[in-house]
Scaffold this active site. Structure first.
Site, PDB file in Angstrom:
ATOM      1  N   HIS A   1      -6.792 -13.058  -7.843  1.00  0.00           N
ATOM      2  CA  HIS A   1      -7.578 -11.962  -7.273  1.00  0.00           C
ATOM      3  C   HIS A   1      -8.928 -11.936  -7.979  1.00  0.00           C
ATOM      4  CE1 HIS A   1      -8.730  -8.009  -5.798  1.00  0.00           C
ATOM      5  NE2 HIS A   1      -7.613  -7.923  -5.087  1.00  0.00           N
TER       6      HIS A   1
ATOM      7  N   LYS B   1       0.842  -1.200   0.000  1.00  0.00           N
ATOM      8  CA  LYS B   1       0.000   0.000   0.000  1.00  0.00           C
ATOM      9  C   LYS B   1       0.873   1.244   0.000  1.00  0.00           C
ATOM     10  CE  LYS B   1      -3.992  -2.201   0.339  1.00  0.00           C
ATOM     11  NZ  LYS B   1      -5.036  -2.147  -0.712  1.00  0.00           N
TER      12      LYS B   1
END
Length: 411
Positions: free
Chosen positions: A267, A151
């Site tokens: 994902h 992140k």
């Protein structure tokens, strides 16, 4: 043949001869009429009588409605409705999840589940590594895996990405990954990122810690194997693919190509466009089963009703679909991700068991002590759950976990 009936209520499903699907139906019509509309549209029917069909075609290839329980309809499709020996998910989905979503007879319809016979499952190879292979690569046979997502989602340079991975690994995490939107942008070219991350992983291994990082290779279908080969050559130990945007064929191509020798992290970004509505679309459960068939080694399944994402109706079923022994494939490592932080790890593991990967982005990077401190807190939370100790009790002797609980609380 306008009078042909697709209703065969009360007849048992034959798991060896049919693909069996369950649909949740909303309609103003009698449920029998709505069910027949589904069966007709997805197999041999059309809106009017035609001269090119005879009774034998209906009998051999027509879908059969074998059960109606409230608003849940069970249909079975003959295996001859599907392609032979090619393992084609696009063709499968065209039959079981095709035009029915636009039928005027239905206000809404949702594919809830699907079961495939051996004639279909034998066309697919399943995971090349699976949960056991990922555990073996990490030397972690029993404890839950503990991961992070780098992140912010986008914006970090290759050097900063590698620094994040190194700090996370130094804090004890077993896994990290690119986020779903990062592939090969100018601020973080995939070659430079892969090389730098590989160097960080090598450094960690020299220090006695094994870690995997999944490089996102999601790209156009005719280029994805080539890109995966390149990142593997640049040092990637795991690759990631966005299955909904790339397609199931992309996962299958990667899993079945002999040149790809690293696990595939899958994902599910964009799945909520058609899984979130409980009355229309496709539930995650059929998609989970297809990912396992196609060869995904790890798959996001949500957070079992604990994290930030919508819980969905079948997250426990998705877990079982990853790990169950009812199909002839290696198991898939279920990944719990989405708003995860140390204070909810125990609740997740209570629902999932130990065969799971717990993954936090902001729950690592947002820790008061930074990424390394966040990684330690996550590992401490997993250790506490593994040992059956409440996180609040374990935190008394573990500073990083205590800081995380103080900042975010627990559930």
């Amino acid at each position: 043949m306008e009078n042909y009936s697709y209703l065969h209520l009360g007849e048992p499903a034959d798991p060896d001869r049919y693909v069996i699907c369950k649909y949740r139906v909303s309609t103003d019509l009698p449920m029998e009429k709505a069910a027949e509309a589904i069966a007709a549209e997805q197999s041999t029917g059309t809106w009017t009588g035609i001269s090119t069909l005879d009774s034998s075609i209906f009998e051999r290839l027509g879908a059969r409605i074998i059960d109606i329980a409230g608003n849940v309809v069970t249909a079975e499709f003959p295996v001859d409705d599907f392609s032979i020996e090619v393992g084609s998910v696009p063709q499968i989905l065209s039959v079981i999840a095709g035009n029915l979503f636009g039928l005027g007879a239905l206000n809404g319809v949702r594919l809830e589940d699907v079961t495939f016979p051996k004639d279909i499952t034998s066309q697919f190879k399943g995971p090349k590594f699976g949960a056991e292979g990922i555990r073996k690569a990490l030397g972690r046979p029993e404890k839950p895996l503990v991961g992070t997502i780098v992140k912010p989602k986008i914006g970090l340079s290759p050097e900063k990405t590698a620094e994040y991975v190194y700090e996370a690994g130094s804090g004890g995490l077993t896994n990290s990954k690119d986020d779903e939107t990062l592939v090969d942008q100018p601020f973080c070219p995939i070659q430079d990122r892969t090389v730098k991350v590989a160097e960080a992983l090598d450094r960690l291994e020299e220090e006695g810690h094994r870690m995997l990082h999944a490089i996102n290779v999601s790209t156009r279908g005719d280029k994805i194997v080539e890109l995966a080969e390149k990142v593997q050559g640049w040092g990637a130990r795991q690759i990631m693919v966005d299955v909904i945007t790339c397609g199931f064929g992309a996962v299958q191509a990667l899993a079945e190509d002999p040149s790809i020798k690293v696990p595939i992290h899958v994902h599910r970004t964009m799945h909520g466009a058609f899984t979130k509505d409980p009355h229309h679309g496709v539930a995650m459960l059929p998609l989970t089963k297809l990912v396992r068939m196609c060869g995904g080694d790890a798959l996001h399944i949500g957070t079992l009703g604990v994290g930030k994402m919508s819980a969905g109706a079948h997250e426990d079923s998705n877990l079982r679909a990853c790990l169950g022994d009812d199909v002839p494939y290696r198991t898939v490592m279920p990944v719990c991700s989405g708003g995860v932080y140390p204070g909810i790890v125990g609740s997740i593991i209570e629902r999932s068991g130990f065969d799971v990967q717990i993954q936090a982005g902001g729950g690592v990077a947002g820790h008061p002590d930074g990424v390394r401190g966040g990684a330690k807190a996550m590992c401490q939370a997993v250790d506490a759950a593994f040992e059956g100790i409440p996180a609040s009790e374990y935190a008394k002797d573990h500073r990083e976990l205590a800081l995380a609980l103080e900042k975010w609380g627990s559930r």
